[in-house]
Motif scaffolding. Structure first.
Motif, PDB file in Angstrom:
ATOM      1  N   ASP A  50       0.819  -1.217   0.000  1.00 48.08           N
ATOM      2  CA  ASP A  50       0.000   0.000   0.000  1.00 48.08           C
ATOM      3  C   ASP A  50       0.847   1.260   0.000  1.00 48.08           C
ATOM      4  N   ILE A  51       2.078   1.191   0.511  1.00 46.47           N
ATOM      5  CA  ILE A  51       2.916   2.392   0.615  1.00 46.47           C
ATOM      6  C   ILE A  51       3.764   2.642  -0.628  1.00 46.47           C
ATOM      7  N   TYR A  52       3.791   1.740  -1.584  1.00 46.65           N
ATOM      8  CA  TYR A  52       4.646   1.924  -2.758  1.00 46.65           C
ATOM      9  C   TYR A  52       4.091   3.027  -3.658  1.00 46.65           C
ATOM     10  N   GLY A  53       4.998   3.895  -4.115  1.00 46.46           N
ATOM     11  CA  GLY A  53       4.606   4.902  -5.082  1.00 46.46           C
ATOM     12  C   GLY A  53       4.614   6.326  -4.570  1.00 46.46           C
ATOM     13  N   GLY A  54       5.065   6.545  -3.341  1.00 45.39           N
ATOM     14  CA  GLY A  54       5.162   7.900  -2.820  1.00 45.39           C
ATOM     15  C   GLY A  54       3.944   8.342  -2.032  1.00 45.39           C
ATOM     16  N   GLU A  55       2.779   7.892  -2.414  1.00 46.37           N
ATOM     17  CA  GLU A  55       1.569   8.123  -1.641  1.00 46.37           C
ATOM     18  C   GLU A  55       0.818   6.805  -1.587  1.00 46.37           C
ATOM     19  N   ARG A  56       0.033   6.617  -0.557  1.00 50.33           N
ATOM     20  CA  ARG A  56      -0.572   5.303  -0.329  1.00 50.33           C
ATOM     21  C   ARG A  56      -1.401   4.842  -1.513  1.00 50.33           C
ATOM     22  N   HIS A  57      -1.146   3.596  -1.914  1.00 48.60           N
ATOM     23  CA  HIS A  57      -1.869   2.889  -2.975  1.00 48.60           C
ATOM     24  C   HIS A  57      -1.542   3.412  -4.382  1.00 48.60           C
ATOM     25  N   ARG A  58      -0.557   4.301  -4.500  1.00 50.40           N
ATOM     26  CA  ARG A  58      -0.265   4.877  -5.814  1.00 50.40           C
ATOM     27  C   ARG A  58       0.219   3.832  -6.813  1.00 50.40           C
ATOM     28  N   SER A  59       1.185   2.986  -6.442  1.00 53.92           N
ATOM     29  CA  SER A  59       1.665   1.971  -7.379  1.00 53.92           C
ATOM     30  C   SER A  59       0.581   0.949  -7.683  1.00 53.92           C
ATOM     31  N   GLU A  60      -0.209   0.587  -6.683  1.00 59.62           N
ATOM     32  CA  GLU A  60      -1.333  -0.330  -6.932  1.00 59.62           C
ATOM     33  C   GLU A  60      -2.303   0.287  -7.930  1.00 59.62           C
ATOM     34  N   GLN A  61      -2.579   1.563  -7.762  1.00 61.32           N
ATOM     35  CA  GLN A  61      -3.500   2.256  -8.663  1.00 61.32           C
ATOM     36  C   GLN A  61      -2.953   2.302 -10.080  1.00 61.32           C
ATOM     37  N   ARG A  62      -1.669   2.602 -10.211  1.00 61.75           N
ATOM     38  CA  ARG A  62      -1.071   2.662 -11.545  1.00 61.75           C
ATOM     39  C   ARG A  62      -1.116   1.292 -12.224  1.00 61.75           C
ATOM     40  N   PHE A  63      -0.856   0.241 -11.462  1.00 65.19           N
ATOM     41  CA  PHE A  63      -0.932  -1.110 -12.031  1.00 65.19           C
ATOM     42  C   PHE A  63      -2.352  -1.415 -12.491  1.00 65.19           C
ATOM     43  N   GLY A  64      -3.333  -1.124 -11.632  1.00 59.71           N
ATOM     44  CA  GLY A  64      -4.718  -1.390 -11.976  1.00 59.71           C
ATOM     45  C   GLY A  64      -5.165  -0.645 -13.211  1.00 59.71           C
ATOM     46  N   GLN A  65      -4.732   0.601 -13.355  1.00 59.80           N
ATOM     47  CA  GLN A  65      -5.103   1.410 -14.519  1.00 59.80           C
ATOM     48  C   GLN A  65      -4.418   0.922 -15.785  1.00 59.80           C
ATOM     49  N   ALA A  66      -3.133   0.628 -15.682  1.00 61.38           N
ATOM     50  CA  ALA A  66      -2.337   0.337 -16.867  1.00 61.38           C
ATOM     51  C   ALA A  66      -2.538  -1.079 -17.391  1.00 61.38           C
ATOM     52  N   VAL A  67      -2.673  -2.023 -16.475  1.00 63.96           N
ATOM     53  CA  VAL A  67      -2.726  -3.424 -16.910  1.00 63.96           C
ATOM     54  C   VAL A  67      -4.152  -3.865 -17.215  1.00 63.96           C
ATOM     55  N   ALA A  68      -5.112  -3.426 -16.416  1.00 63.50           N
ATOM     56  CA  ALA A  68      -6.525  -3.755 -16.645  1.00 63.50           C
ATOM     57  C   ALA A  68      -6.689  -5.238 -16.979  1.00 63.50           C
ATOM     58  N   LEU A  69      -6.444  -6.072 -15.986  1.00 67.25           N
ATOM     59  CA  LEU A  69      -6.425  -7.513 -16.182  1.00 67.25           C
ATOM     60  C   LEU A  69      -7.755  -8.047 -16.703  1.00 67.25           C
ATOM     61  N   THR A  70      -7.679  -8.931 -17.679  1.00 72.23           N
ATOM     62  CA  THR A  70      -8.862  -9.662 -18.110  1.00 72.23           C
ATOM     63  C   THR A  70      -9.162 -10.734 -17.069  1.00 72.23           C
ATOM     64  N   PRO A  71     -10.375 -11.297 -17.035  1.00 73.07           N
ATOM     65  CA  PRO A  71     -10.666 -12.359 -16.072  1.00 73.07           C
ATOM     66  C   PRO A  71      -9.699 -13.539 -16.163  1.00 73.07           C
ATOM     67  N   LYS A 109      -8.075  -2.835  -8.957  1.00 75.45           N
ATOM     68  CA  LYS A 109      -9.224  -3.236  -9.773  1.00 75.45           C
ATOM     69  C   LYS A 109      -9.386  -4.761  -9.782  1.00 75.45           C
ATOM     70  N   THR A 110      -9.366  -5.320  -8.588  1.00 71.84           N
ATOM     71  CA  THR A 110      -9.562  -6.763  -8.442  1.00 71.84           C
ATOM     72  C   THR A 110     -10.466  -7.013  -7.241  1.00 71.84           C
ATOM     73  N   ASP A 111     -11.095  -8.173  -7.209  1.00 69.80           N
ATOM     74  CA  ASP A 111     -12.017  -8.511  -6.118  1.00 69.80           C
ATOM     75  C   ASP A 111     -11.311  -9.151  -4.934  1.00 69.80           C
ATOM     76  N   TYR A 112     -10.080  -9.611  -5.136  1.00 72.94           N
ATOM     77  CA  TYR A 112      -9.395 -10.327  -4.060  1.00 72.94           C
ATOM     78  C   TYR A 112      -7.888 -10.228  -4.215  1.00 72.94           C
ATOM     79  N   LEU A 113      -7.186 -10.372  -3.103  1.00 69.94           N
ATOM     80  CA  LEU A 113      -5.741 -10.567  -3.084  1.00 69.94           C
ATOM     81  C   LEU A 113      -5.476 -12.051  -2.874  1.00 69.94           C
ATOM     82  N   ASP A 114      -4.496 -12.567  -3.577  1.00 72.15           N
ATOM     83  CA  ASP A 114      -4.104 -13.955  -3.331  1.00 72.15           C
ATOM     84  C   ASP A 114      -3.387 -14.079  -1.996  1.00 72.15           C
ATOM     85  N   ILE A 115      -2.552 -13.063  -1.668  1.00 67.96           N
ATOM     86  CA  ILE A 115      -1.790 -13.084  -0.423  1.00 67.96           C
ATOM     87  C   ILE A 115      -1.722 -11.670   0.142  1.00 67.96           C
TER      88      ILE A 115
END
Length: 309
Positions: A50-71, A109-115
Motif C-alpha cells: 500500500d505504501i509503494y509509489g510515494g503516496e498510499r496505494h499509488r503503485s497499486e492504482q497505476r498497475f490497476g489502470q495500466a494493466v486492466a487484467l482480463t478475467p 481493480k480486483t475482487d481479491y488478493l491472493d496473499i
C-alpha cells in the motif's frame, strides 16, 4: 520457469517475483510492457504494498489502470500486497488492515488478493485483533492467503497464538552480500567472528521447519539501500570477478548469477525483482533455470566476504 508450492497452500508460484515498488512514475504502456515481459518469462506472481509509489496505494492504482487484467489474466496471476506501515508508525489494528485491503482492491481493480502480508513488525500488535481481521478478510473472499514480511520466528509465533489462518510467506531482505540469516549459522559459536551473531533467531531454519516460504527482497543491495554490489569493483572486486566468470559459464548476466545463488538454497526461496527494465527482467528470469554447484555456491559466499571457519 521453475515453480514452487508456497508453503502447503496449493499455490504454484514462479521462483521470481515481479516487484511493483518503482512503477508509479511510468506511463501506462511501459507498465503493461513490463507486465507482459514478466509473463513471457513465466513470472506469475506480482508484489505490491500500500505504501509503494510515494503516496498510499499509488503503485497499486497505476498497475490497476495500466494493466486492466482480463478475467483469464487475473485467474492466472498471483497478486500479493502488504499492510501495516503508516507515516511515522506501524499499525496492525483490525480497522487499519480492513480499510487498507479495501483500498488496495479498489486501486488494483480486483475482487481479491491472493496473499496479504503484514509489512513490518508492529511492537503494539494484538494477535487477536490481527486474527479477527484475517478471518473477516478470508470469510468475505477478499484475501485468500496470509503472510508476513521482515518478521522473526518469535514474532511469527506470537501471531500464531491467535491466528486461525496459516502464514504461508515471510519476505526478508537477502542478497549475496546481505545474508546474515544464512551466514550466522555457518559461523555458529565462533566468538571472535562478527558473522556468528544470530540477528533473527535462525529465521531460515525456522521457516524451513514450519514450511513458510521465504521471499528475498533487494537481491542486489549491499546494505539497507546503499547501492548494488553487482558491478561495484571498488568494494567487491573478487566477488564481481567470480560473478563474471560464472555468468560466462552459464551464458547469463552477473545479476542472474546473484539471483541463482539465492535460488540454490534448499529453503526454496523466491526472489523479488524490483527492476522496471524489460531486458533486465528477461535476463534475470534465466536464473531460475540455473543450479549452481555446491562449490560454486560456497565460492560466491566467500567472495562476498563471508568466512568458512
Amino acid at each position: 520457469m521453475k515453480k514452487i508450492e508456497l508453503s502447503s497452500s496449493g499455490i504454484q508460484a514462479s521462483s521470481i517475483i515481479l516487484g511493483m515498488m518503482r512503477i508509479a512514475g511510468l506511463e501506462d504502456r511501459d507498465i503493461r510492457a513490463l507486465f507482459d515481459a514478466a509473463r513471457e518469462a513465466s513470472i506469475n506472481i506480482i508484489d505490491h504494498a500500500d505504501i509503494y509509489g510515494g503516496e498510499r496505494h499509488r503503485s497499486e492504482q497505476r498497475f490497476g489502470q495500466a494493466v486492466a487484467l482480463t478475467p483469464s489474466e487475473r485467474q492466472e496471476l498471483i497478486i500479493q500486497s502488504k499492510v501495516g506501515i503508516r507515516k511515522g508508525f506501524f499499525d496492525f489494528s483490525k480497522a487499519h488492515i480492513l480499510d487498507t485491503v479495501d483500498k488496495s482492491l479498489a486501486a488494483l481493480k480486483t475482487d481479491y488478493l491472493d496473499i496479504l502480508l503484514l509489512h513490518r513488525p508492529d511492537a503494539l500488535v494484538e494477535p487477536e485483533e490481527v486474527a479477527d481481521a484475517f478471518d473477516t478478510l478470508h470469510r468475505t473472499g477478499k484475501v485468500r492467503h496470509f503472510g508476513v514480511s521482515n518478521h522473526t520466528p518469535g514474532q511469527i509465533e506470537l501471531l500464531r497464538t491467535a491466528l486461525n489462518q496459516p502464514l504461508i510467506v515471510n519476505q526478508i531482505q537477502l542478497s549475496l552480500v546481505h545474508a546474515p540469516s544464512i551466514a550466522s549459522g555457518i559461523a555458529a559459536n565462533m566468538a571472535g567472528l562478527e558473522q556468528s551473531v544470530d540477528r533473527d533467531g535462525e529465521l531460515v531454519n525456522y521457516c524451513r521447519r514450519e514450511k513458510i516460504t521465504l521471499q528475498a527482497w533487494s537481491p542486489f543491495q549491499k546494505g539497507f539501500f546503499e547501492g548494488v554490489f553487482v558491478g561495484d569493483r571498488e568494494n567487491y572486486p573478487v566477488l564481481n570477478d567470480v560473478l563474471d566468470e560464472l555468468a560466462k559459464k552459464y551464458d547469463v548476466t552477473p545479476s542472474a548469477i546473484a539471483i541463482a545463488w539465492i535460488l540454490r538454497h534448499p529453503a526454496r526461496i523466491q526472489v523479488v525483482l524490483g527492476t522496471t527494465n524489460l531486458t533486465r527482467v528477461k535476463d534475470c528470469a534465466k536464473a531460475a533455470d540455473i543450479e549452481l554447484t555446491r562449490e560454486e555456491w560456497y565460492r560466491l559466499f566467500t567472495a562476498a566476504g563471508y568466512t568458512l571457519p
